[in-house]
Design an enzyme around this catalytic site. Structure first.
Site, short mmCIF file in Angstrom:
data_model
loop_
_atom_site.label_atom_id
_atom_site.label_comp_id
_atom_site.label_asym_id
_atom_site.label_seq_id
_atom_site.Cartn_x
_atom_site.Cartn_y
_atom_site.Cartn_z
N GLU A 132 1.60 37.14 23.97
CA GLU A 132 2.70 36.67 24.81
C GLU A 132 4.03 36.60 24.07
OE1 GLU A 132 -0.02 34.04 27.91
OE2 GLU A 132 0.83 33.08 26.12
N GLN A 187 -1.55 36.53 19.53
CA GLN A 187 -3.01 36.60 19.54
C GLN A 187 -3.44 38.05 19.57
OE1 GLN A 187 -3.50 34.79 23.61
NE2 GLN A 187 -5.15 36.24 23.77
#
Length: 768
Positions: A490, A603
């Site tokens: 993100e 991530q």
């Protein structure tokens, strides 16, 4: 690591010493739940210090109006959130007229908390010197019954050490509560009725808008040195509160205890006009059983869960405590008995993420529940999404998609999208693919293909339609591209051709077409029903095939690897190791603009694809991509370390795999991201389980056969876990140089160990 006050212990979470600065963090860490309700570890007695009250009921939510500066077409009308429900744990305590309040006491000594994970109870004890010079010793045990999931139990015991005294207990119910995360400071509950009946108290309230009705209830009894006392309670009722007052004289050294039985009944499980009656039945049965019997029931229920779910580690207490904490919280959050419920990223430990359902369930949680419970629990989780298919089609229609294309929501309570950040809600479309990945994992693990013709294929067709429409043809490339997305990482918004998203889109289409062929040949009547229902044509399938065959994947000839997205190499590539510690976490230290321009990955993104589709890439390809992307990954998502741990283990890098495991298993206990006071990271805890089972154990399912490639971190004496594989329980024990397998079942099981076949007979252990 930001905190280290939790004492290492194999079976308990322990805190010693009172520190007001830690109260909110501990409220998260010592949270309790039973799948139907849960609560933060707030003090029962009044506390004037900083605290985050939270008591939650599974499935009860409120559509809080979205708060944005301007509106865009397709924006969700509301942000769904789990509600802080009427408070039933409260017990005001007065000693010689002074309120017991740890924030104002002269001194707090011997403060200790214990969350006993083996037996499922929470205990707090302390000695306090009050302003009136009285010294009191307090011990409180609390649990939420697994067997009677509408019931909570408290034993609150006080001993005055240095004097005789008058003790007053005021157990109460309070529906005048608010949410910590309310956008507009409004209340979400309307109190309908405050009622008492002898020593029972009831408050019935309903949620605004969603109209859930709940009755909070309580009944208490007073005990002196363990003997029940006949003390008449006086009663005080308000518009939103009911209080019973128990007054007794206590000799110095006498132990005076209040047993409080309380909880919730809701109209999800009872008729609205029978809520008080249902609550009365719960109370009568609880009082009849008594505190000790209820506690013994709790211990037995948890023993049954641990029988299959436990992972035992010898030789590393912190690693052992970490995995058990993760397994314990997962079971407190969801037990798989109600297909209407799902697993919120914070469970019952806080309000962040609204307590809603994310793609975390499909990507991380299903393997844990499937292997530690049974396939019906995993089927319930898949059915939850099948039941929301029409809403997913509506969500896609709002964005301009047609012909039954479905976009599953980023965040939901009822299938409707209720997330209110544009770049996540409308760009993070990869969550659609996780729905299909979960179906394939279920079929591969259980061997139960029947789910696909029954329900799964409908979901897969609707998702394939979405991907075909979402991709567009690029004349310049003679390829199909997917523009304007956000991947799992993100820290990149509105990018073109996120590799993970494009790969997932192609894979979903291919797997759907492959499944269609199998259903056509093996389940003819289901095939005809589905063709009629979905109006799927040969022309449409040809369009899908073209998109799949001509999907574009960004690739660097220079590095010989897939790029996270178009133009990723335009960024300044600086490894995380060169970033000063003072700059981290960057999501709390940097502007969003700076984060988006950086090369840092929140991530696993490309590596998430390599994890899901491991069989489609060589070990050399994994190594090359891992070595390029991991040094740029900052792991500020709870979902990141587990995937990296599994892949480091697959590459034989056990030291690195262990470091990632410790980070994922102790993410909250050690508060790596400095945010645990907001709640624990429940869904990533399933990833911790995968780090051991798939990472260190090397467990895979290859063509319907369980396969293992076991390795053990340095310093561990052994680790063991159990898998419920196709209704047989296999126990795996890994020690340096040898792995043992034992089987509870009625027929032999063929497995693979490091690629070689091994036959395990029931009740006859095999060591490799």
């Amino acid at each position: 690591m930001n905190q280290d006050y939790i004492k290492p212990n194999n079976w308990s979470i322990l805190e010693e010493g009172f520190d007001a600065e830690r109260v909110e963090s501990s409220e998260s860490l010592f949270s309790i739940g039973n799948g139907a309700m849960g609560q933060r570890a707030n003090f029962e007695e009044y506390y004037s210090g900083s605290t985050f009250q939270g008591s939650y009921i599974a499935g009860v939510y409120y559509p809080d109006k979205t708060k944005v500066g301007w509106w865009k077409n397709g924006y969700p009308e509301y942000f769904a959130k789990v509600l802080n429900a009427p408070n039933w744990i409260g017990i005001n305590v007065f000693i010689n007229g002074e309120a017991l309040d740890l924030a104002t006491c002269k001194e707090v000594k011997n403060f200790r908390r214990e969350l006993n994970m083996k037996e499922g109870w929470y205990e707090r004890s302390f000695t306090a010197v009050m302003l009136n010079e009285l010294e009191v010793s307090v011990k409180v045990i609390r649990f939420l019954s697994l067997k009677r999931n509408e019931l909570g139990v408290i034993n609150y015991e006080v001993e005055v050490i240095n004097s005789d005294a008058t003790i007053v207990f005021e157990p109460y119910l309070d529906s005048g509560i608010t949410n910590e995360d309310a956008n507009w400071e409004e209340k979400f509950w309307k109190t309908l009725e405050v009622k008492t009946n002898e020593d029972k108290g009831f408050i019935t309230a309903k949620t605004l808008k969603t109209e859930f009705h709940a009755t909070a209830f309580m009944q208490s009894g007073l005990y002196r040195n363990g003997s029940k006392q006949n003390v008449e309670a006086s009663e005080v009722s308000f518009d939103e509160k009911v209080i019973f007052r128990y007054t007794t004289e206590a000799k110095k050294g006498e132990k005076i205890a209040l047993h409080k039985f309380a909880g919730y009944v809701t109209d999800m499980n009872h008729k609205r006009d029978q809520l008080v009656q249902a609550a009365t039945s719960v109370l009568d049965a609880a009082v009849d059983a008594g505190f000790e019997n209820l506690l013994n029931e709790q211990k037995e229920a948890w023993a049954s869960i641990w029988e299959t779910a436990d992972i035992a580690i010898q030789g590393d207490v912190k690693a052992q405590q970490g995995i058990r904490f993760n397994i314990f919280q997962l079971n407190q959050t969801y037990l798989g008995e109600d297909a209407r419920l799902n697993i919120g990223p914070k469970g019952f430990t806080g309000e962040k993420y609204g307590g809603s359902t994310y793609w975390d369930t499909e990507a991380y949680c299903i393997p844990f529940y499937m292997a530690t419970k049974n396939q019906s629990v995993a089927r319930n989780l898949l059915t939850y999404r099948y039941n929301h298919l029409n809403k997913a089609i509506e969500n896609a229609e709002k964005l301009g998609f047609s012909n039954g294309a479905a976009l599953y929501p980023m965040v939901t309570m009822n299938g409707e999208e209720s997330h209110n950040e544009w770049e996540i809600t409308f760009e993070e479309i990869h969550r659609n693919g996780a729905m299909v990945v979960a179906i394939k994992r279920y079929v591969d693990y259980t061997g139960d293909f029947s789910y696909i013709p029954e329900k799964g294929l409908e979901v897969m067709i609707a998702i394939a339609r979405f991907w075909q429409q979402r991709a567009n043809y690029s004349t310049k490339r003679d390829k199909y591209v997917i523009l304007g997305v956000t991947g799992p990482n993100e820290y990149e918004n509105n990018v073109n051709n996120n590799w993970y998203t494009n790969y997932l889109a192609k894979w979903c289409i291919d797997y759907c077409m492959e499944s269609l062929e199998k259903v056509k040949s093996d389940y003819a009547s289901d095939y005809e029903r589905l063709m009629a229902k979905t109006a799927l044509s040969a022309e449409e399938l040809a369009e899908w095939k073209e998109v799949s065959e001509k999907m574009y994947f960004p690739y660097s000839e220079e590095y010989k690897l897939f790029l996270q997205q178009d133009n990723f190499l335009d960024k300044e590539i600086i490894p995380v190791s060169e970033l000063p510690k003072s700059q981290r976490p960057i999501n709390q230290k940097w502007s969003w603009d700076r984060i988006l321009r950086s090369c840092y990955i929140k991530q696993a993104d490309v590596l998430q694809g390599f994890y899901f589709f491991e069989d489609q890439f060589s070990k050399e390809e994994l190594e090359k991509h891992f070595d390029f992307y991991e040094p740029l990954t900052i792991h500020e998502s709870s979902l990141s370390p587990c995937v990296h741990s599994i892949q480091a283990a697959a590459l034989g890098r056990m030291e690195q795999a262990y470091e990632f495991y410790l980070r994922t298993s102790r993410l909250d206990l050690d508060d790596y991201n400095n945010e645990v006071k907001e709640g624990c990271h429940i869904t990533s805890m399933a990833g911790t389980w995968m780090s051991i089972v798939e990472g260190f154990g090397g467990m895979r399912v290859l063509n319907g056969t369980l396969s293992f490639n076991p390795q053990i971190p340095e310093g561990w004496e052994s680790f063991s876990f159990k898998l419920n594989f196709r209704n047989q329980i296999l126990k795996i024990n890994v020690a340096p140089g040898k792995t043992s397998f034992s089987l509870e079942g009625d027929k032999p099981l063929e497995i693979l160990v490091k690629g070689k076949p091994v036959k395990v007979e029931p009740s006859v252990p095999v060591t490799v």
